[in-house]
Structure formats: C-alpha cells, structure tokens
Design a protein around this motif. Structure first.
Motif, PDB file in Angstrom:
ATOM      1  N   LYS A   1     -14.742  30.248 -10.402  1.00  0.00           N
ATOM      2  CA  LYS A   1     -13.789  29.693  -9.447  1.00  0.00           C
ATOM      3  C   LYS A   1     -13.508  30.703  -8.328  1.00  0.00           C
ATOM      4  CE  LYS A   1     -12.060  25.671 -11.141  1.00  0.00           C
ATOM      5  NZ  LYS A   1     -11.717  24.451 -10.352  1.00  0.00           N
ATOM      6  N   PHE A   2     -13.197  30.183  -7.154  1.00  0.00           N
ATOM      7  CA  PHE A   2     -12.776  31.033  -6.043  1.00  0.00           C
ATOM      8  C   PHE A   2     -11.523  30.427  -5.412  1.00  0.00           C
ATOM      9  CE2 PHE A   2     -15.515  27.876  -4.023  1.00  0.00           C
ATOM     10  CZ  PHE A   2     -14.814  27.528  -2.887  1.00  0.00           C
ATOM     11  N   HIS A   3     -10.822  31.260  -4.647  1.00  0.00           N
ATOM     12  CA  HIS A   3      -9.608  30.789  -3.963  1.00  0.00           C
ATOM     13  C   HIS A   3      -9.919  30.575  -2.494  1.00  0.00           C
ATOM     14  CE1 HIS A   3      -5.465  30.328  -2.719  1.00  0.00           C
ATOM     15  NE2 HIS A   3      -5.631  31.309  -1.835  1.00  0.00           N
ATOM     16  N   LYS A   4      -9.722  29.360  -2.009  1.00  0.00           N
ATOM     17  CA  LYS A   4      -9.927  29.059  -0.598  1.00  0.00           C
ATOM     18  C   LYS A   4      -8.624  29.287   0.153  1.00  0.00           C
ATOM     19  CE  LYS A   4     -10.924  25.310   2.632  1.00  0.00           C
ATOM     20  NZ  LYS A   4     -11.203  23.861   2.782  1.00  0.00           N
ATOM     21  N   PRO A   5      -8.652  30.106   1.205  1.00  0.00           N
ATOM     22  CA  PRO A   5      -7.423  30.355   1.982  1.00  0.00           C
ATOM     23  C   PRO A   5      -6.888  29.065   2.592  1.00  0.00           C
ATOM     24  CG  PRO A   5      -9.177  31.902   2.567  1.00  0.00           C
ATOM     25  CD  PRO A   5      -9.804  30.850   1.715  1.00  0.00           C
ATOM     26  N   ASN A   6      -5.602  28.858   2.474  1.00  0.00           N
ATOM     27  CA  ASN A   6      -4.984  27.661   3.048  1.00  0.00           C
ATOM     28  C   ASN A   6      -5.139  27.614   4.564  1.00  0.00           C
ATOM     29  OD1 ASN A   6      -4.091  26.750   0.523  1.00  0.00           O
ATOM     30  ND2 ASN A   6      -2.197  27.939   0.669  1.00  0.00           N
ATOM     31  N   ALA A   7      -5.281  28.796   5.160  1.00  0.00           N
ATOM     32  CA  ALA A   7      -5.352  28.876   6.618  1.00  0.00           C
ATOM     33  C   ALA A   7      -6.693  28.378   7.170  1.00  0.00           C
ATOM     34  CB  ALA A   7      -5.114  30.307   7.084  1.00  0.00           C
ATOM     35  N   PHE A   8      -7.726  28.335   6.320  1.00  0.00           N
ATOM     36  CA  PHE A   8      -9.040  27.949   6.838  1.00  0.00           C
ATOM     37  C   PHE A   8      -9.159  26.441   6.967  1.00  0.00           C
ATOM     38  CE2 PHE A   8     -13.445  26.625   6.593  1.00  0.00           C
ATOM     39  CZ  PHE A   8     -14.056  27.470   7.497  1.00  0.00           C
ATOM     40  N   GLN A   9      -9.438  25.982   8.185  1.00  0.00           N
ATOM     41  CA  GLN A   9      -9.718  24.583   8.476  1.00  0.00           C
ATOM     42  C   GLN A   9     -11.002  24.542   9.296  1.00  0.00           C
ATOM     43  OE1 GLN A   9      -7.992  21.990   7.305  1.00  0.00           O
ATOM     44  NE2 GLN A   9      -6.480  23.307   6.289  1.00  0.00           N
ATOM     45  N   VAL A  10     -12.025  23.863   8.793  1.00  0.00           N
ATOM     46  CA  VAL A  10     -13.340  23.905   9.442  1.00  0.00           C
ATOM     47  C   VAL A  10     -13.279  23.370  10.873  1.00  0.00           C
ATOM     48  CG1 VAL A  10     -14.098  21.644   8.545  1.00  0.00           C
ATOM     49  CG2 VAL A  10     -15.790  23.404   9.157  1.00  0.00           C
ATOM     50  N   ASN A  11     -12.489  22.319  11.117  1.00  0.00           N
ATOM     51  CA  ASN A  11     -12.398  21.776  12.478  1.00  0.00           C
ATOM     52  C   ASN A  11     -11.753  22.775  13.437  1.00  0.00           C
ATOM     53  OD1 ASN A  11     -13.584  19.348  11.748  1.00  0.00           O
ATOM     54  ND2 ASN A  11     -11.628  18.371  11.295  1.00  0.00           N
ATOM     55  N   GLN A  12     -10.753  23.506  12.944  1.00  0.00           N
ATOM     56  CA  GLN A  12     -10.095  24.508  13.764  1.00  0.00           C
ATOM     57  C   GLN A  12     -11.009  25.705  13.992  1.00  0.00           C
ATOM     58  OE1 GLN A  12      -7.196  23.977  15.221  1.00  0.00           O
ATOM     59  NE2 GLN A  12      -7.161  25.955  16.243  1.00  0.00           N
ATOM     60  N   TYR A  13     -11.774  26.070  12.955  1.00  0.00           N
ATOM     61  CA  TYR A  13     -12.673  27.222  13.024  1.00  0.00           C
ATOM     62  C   TYR A  13     -13.735  27.020  14.106  1.00  0.00           C
ATOM     63  CZ  TYR A  13     -15.804  30.937  11.401  1.00  0.00           C
ATOM     64  OH  TYR A  13     -16.597  32.054  11.321  1.00  0.00           O
ATOM     65  N   TYR A  14     -14.241  25.790  14.211  1.00  0.00           N
ATOM     66  CA  TYR A  14     -15.286  25.482  15.183  1.00  0.00           C
ATOM     67  C   TYR A  14     -14.746  24.785  16.434  1.00  0.00           C
ATOM     68  CZ  TYR A  14     -19.001  26.715  11.884  1.00  0.00           C
ATOM     69  OH  TYR A  14     -19.847  27.388  11.044  1.00  0.00           O
ATOM     70  N   LYS A  15     -13.447  24.819  16.610  1.00  0.00           N
ATOM     71  CA  LYS A  15     -12.818  24.088  17.714  1.00  0.00           C
ATOM     72  C   LYS A  15     -13.433  24.425  19.064  1.00  0.00           C
ATOM     73  CE  LYS A  15      -8.329  23.436  19.995  1.00  0.00           C
ATOM     74  NZ  LYS A  15      -6.896  23.836  19.987  1.00  0.00           N
ATOM     75  N   ASN A  16     -13.714  25.682  19.313  1.00  0.00           N
ATOM     76  CA  ASN A  16     -14.262  26.100  20.597  1.00  0.00           C
ATOM     77  C   ASN A  16     -15.680  26.644  20.476  1.00  0.00           C
ATOM     78  OD1 ASN A  16     -11.010  26.854  20.980  1.00  0.00           O
ATOM     79  ND2 ASN A  16     -11.971  25.816  22.711  1.00  0.00           N
TER      80      ASN A  16
END
Length: 299
Positions: free
Chosen positions: A191-206
C-alpha cells in the motif's frame, strides 16, 4: 430477437435521448418509425424498455434516468461531461462497426501497434486501492529496458496514447509512463499513501501533453495563425486556456497560458508556416534555432 436487433434498438433509444428528454410513448413512436425504415421489429413493452435501460447502463455505462415531475426519460450530461462525451463517442464507433457487414470494404483503420489498453482495468484497480506497481519499461532515448516501481495516481490520455501518472518511490518525483511501452505489470499488495493535495487535472492544468511542468510558472504565449489554419484552431483548440485575441481576414491571434514543454514545441513546429509566435521571445528563438538546423540539413 437477435443480438444485432437488440443493439440496434439500444442505439435508437440512446440517440433519441441524446437529442432531448422523451416520454415512453415518444420513445415507442420512434421505435415504431425505425421498425418501418429498417425492416426490423423494434416495438417493445414498458417492461422490456426497463430491461433495456439496465442493459444500456451495463454495456455502455450510459445511465438513462427518469424525471418524475415531467414523466420523461433523459441522459444526464451535466455530471462528468468529458467522460460521458467519450463514452458516447465510443458508443457511436461501436454501433457503426456493429452494423457494418463487411468492415474491410467500408472502414480503414489506422495501422499501429496496440496502445497497452489491456492494462487499463488493472491500473484503475491499483489506483483506486492505492497499490504499488512493478513493471518493465522501455525507454526510447536509452533503447533499453528498466525495472520500475510506481505509486499510481491517475491515468492520462494524449494523442491516442495512454499513460499512467504517479510517484516514483525511489526519489519522490511525479513521472508518467506510456502503457504501450510497459510490460510484465505486477500489481503488488504494498500500500502507498496518495497525497490529498495531488489532483491530476490541476497538475496538468497548464501543460500541453504528457510532459510534467519544467518551469516555476507557466508562460503567457501569443500565437498568430493564417486565416485558413485559424478555422481548425477555433474548432479544435490547442488547449483549454486558449483565448481569441483577434479574428480577422488576415489572422487568428490567440493567447495561451502554458509551460513550454517539448510536447508543445513539437506541436508548434508541426504547424510550419501556418503559425507565427508573437511571444515569448525564448520560444521564438527556440524555433528559429531549429529552423536554422533544418536549413543546414538540406543544404
């Protein structure tokens, strides 16, 4: 009733509700009309229709809902518009292939290798359950195979290729891997912990394409297109940040807010003399340098 007839009936129901919400009587009338036109018997009872609604949701993931106040059936496009749009696009293709008796005479498929989509189901399972991946990966630029581990966060599509995006546990860097260059996939129990702050749409927004941001802040980009090329750019925007600054008989000028990645540079280069970079200056210099190298190649 044959499977082909049932699938054709599903198609009529879906296409009717894509246009507008309808009562069961209106759907029956449409089915009756198509029965005459296609020489099939599409007429059904309310009970069969309810079963069709369940089958359509199961087969195509298209949910047909009922408005009790208006007494009409409808397909809800408001929630997850992009996903539902792609589902309906896939449905259109599937339906077209299904009704064609001799595909080779009517449809020309692009000749290319498989995209690794056979991994999609397993990857979605790993993403949903926070399970680490292990796989072998082929790098174009090194021409070799490497063993990799990844904490998968999301899947991303770009130019008909699928990628898995996640954290490299070795160095904590977000990376992406093309599914068509991925083999020997193992979904581990780790198992791994995914950071709550990571959002793929936001990450690739620009970002344009799959390459991660390589600058601290995105650039203000202004491009000028020939009027003819501008028609394509207006109907199929380069990016969601696209904004029209000028639309005349001489040019279409747009602005974008993007990181200047290799993917974006190659996209601009592919448009040749149909586009002119107005700003930023560093993108203009990068293109001029490449053009000079091309001129040397053909001298």
């Amino acid at each position: 009733m044959s499977k082909k007839e049932s699938i054709s009936r599903y198609s009529i129901i879906i296409n009717t509700l894509r246009k507008r919400s309808s009562t069961f009587k209106e759907i029956q009338e449409k089915l009756a009309l198509e029965s005459e036109l296609q020489d099939y018997d599409f007429n059904i009872s309310k009970r069969t229709f309810q079963r069709d609604v369940k089958d359509i949701n199961s087969i195509y993931s298209i949910a047909i809902e009922y408005d009790f106040s208006l007494k009409t059936y409808f397909i809800d496009f408001e929630d997850q518009q992009d996903i539902k749009g792609r589902v309906l696009e896939a449905f259109d293709i599937f339906n077209a292939l299904n009704i064609s008796d001799r595909l080779s005479n009517h449809i020309h498929f692009e000749q290319r290798k498989p995209q690794g989509t056979d991994h999609l189901f397993g990857l979605l399972h790993a993403i949903k359950n926070n399970l680490q991946l292990k796989f072998t990966y082929y790098k174009f630029w090194k021409d070799d195979l490497t063993e990799r581990s990844l904490d998968p966060y999301a899947l991303k599509e770009f130019k008909n290729r699928w990628y898995v995006v996640g954290n490299d546990p070795k160095n904590g860097v977000i990376k992406s891997f093309a599914l068509d260059r991925l083999s020997d996939l193992v979904i581990t129990n780790k198992k791994f912990h995914k950071p709550n702050a990571f959002q793929v749409n936001q990450y690739y927004k620009n970002s344009f394409g799959i390459i991660s941001p390589n600058e601290d802040t995105p650039e203000d980009i202004v491009l000028s297109f020939t009027p003819f090329q501008g028609k394509y750019i207006k109907t199929l925007p380069l990016h969601h940040t696209q904004h029209i600054l000028r639309d005349t008989e001489e040019e279409l000028r747009i602005s974008l807010k993007l990181y200047i990645t290799h993917d974006f540079f190659m996209e601009i280069l592919s448009l040749g003399d149909k586009v002119k970079v107005i700003q930023p200056e560093k993108l203009k210099k990068q293109l001029m340098s490449t053009v000079n190298e091309l001129q040397k190649l053909y001298k």
